[in-house]
Design an enzyme around this catalytic site. Structure first.
Site, PDB file in Angstrom:
ATOM      1  N   ASP A   6     -10.387  -6.326  22.507  1.00 47.79           N
ATOM      2  CA  ASP A   6      -9.400  -6.112  23.567  1.00 47.79           C
ATOM      3  C   ASP A   6     -10.021  -5.475  24.808  1.00 47.79           C
ATOM      4  O   ASP A   6      -9.728  -5.874  25.927  1.00 47.79           O
ATOM      5  CB  ASP A   6      -8.254  -5.243  23.053  1.00 47.79           C
ATOM      6  CG  ASP A   6      -7.190  -5.031  24.121  1.00 47.79           C
ATOM      7  OD1 ASP A   6      -6.678  -6.044  24.656  1.00 47.79           O
ATOM      8  OD2 ASP A   6      -6.889  -3.866  24.443  1.00 47.79           O
ATOM      9  N   CYS A  14       0.837  -1.204   0.000  1.00 46.08           N
ATOM     10  CA  CYS A  14       0.000   0.000   0.000  1.00 46.08           C
ATOM     11  C   CYS A  14       0.870   1.252   0.000  1.00 46.08           C
ATOM     12  O   CYS A  14       1.908   1.299   0.649  1.00 46.08           O
ATOM     13  CB  CYS A  14      -0.900   0.023   1.230  1.00 46.08           C
ATOM     14  SG  CYS A  14      -2.297  -1.090   1.121  1.00 46.08           S
ATOM     15  N   MET A  62      -8.217   0.051   1.160  1.00 41.14           N
ATOM     16  CA  MET A  62      -7.481  -0.676   2.198  1.00 41.14           C
ATOM     17  C   MET A  62      -7.486   0.083   3.521  1.00 41.14           C
ATOM     18  O   MET A  62      -7.537  -0.521   4.591  1.00 41.14           O
ATOM     19  CB  MET A  62      -6.043  -0.968   1.747  1.00 41.14           C
ATOM     20  CG  MET A  62      -5.948  -1.955   0.603  1.00 41.14           C
ATOM     21  SD  MET A  62      -6.838  -3.508   0.911  1.00 41.14           S
ATOM     22  CE  MET A  62      -6.035  -4.089   2.393  1.00 41.14           C
TER      23      MET A  62
END
EC number: 4.6.1.17
Length: 160
Positions: free
Chosen positions: A129, A77, A114
């Protein structure tokens, strides 16, 4: 759509696509995903009583930071000067899930698909998390491009 993979040269070697000759245009990408969890976990997040703090705020910042760092995470990228990144959450009470949507904009020579997808993934992982102490069975998934606009390939809108 092109019938060839743009990140491979004629010998099949991985390459970063040359974008230097392309015109800078306004581009946008929208991606979505979800985190499935116990209903009690969703209620804990919605109440703002998660032990680690504000789950929405942390996940939003994680998504924004991930969009900005996509070129450090995805090998081919290009680094981009993003003009806007937003990450929004839609809790689905009774379904035990949170929908995540990232919207990324740039004026540049290559798209931001992306970056939008990476933002969704990181936001989902941050939710995991923040809540793993109470629910290790959460599932981050269904990450997909919903829309992209701009550039030579034009507009794509997913039909769900």
């Amino acid at each position: 759509m092109s019938e060839r993979l743009t990140h491979l040269d004629e010998n099949g070697k991985a390459v970063m696509v040359e974008v230097g000759e392309k015109a800078a245009t306004g581009r946008i990408a929208v991606a979505r995903g979800e985190v499935r969890m116990k209903e009690s976990t969703l209620q804990l997040i919605m109440s703002g009583e998660a032990a680690k703090g504000d789950v929405w705020a942390v996940a939003r910042i994680a998504g924004i930071m991930a969009a900005k760092k996509t070129s450090d995470l995805i090998p081919l990228c290009h680094p981009l000067l993003l003009t806007s990144v937003s990450v929004e959450f839609t809790p689905c009470p009774g379904q035990g899930r949170v929908e995540i949507e990232a919207r990324v904009r740039v004026t540049g020579q290559t798209g931001v698909e992306m970056e939008a997808l990476t933002a969704v993934a990181a936001a989902g992982l941050a939710i995991y998390d923040m809540c793993k102490a109470v629910d290790r069975e959460m599932v981050v998934g269904e990450i997909r491009l919903m829309e992209k606009r701009g550039g030579k390939s034009g507009t794509f809108i997913r039909e769900e």
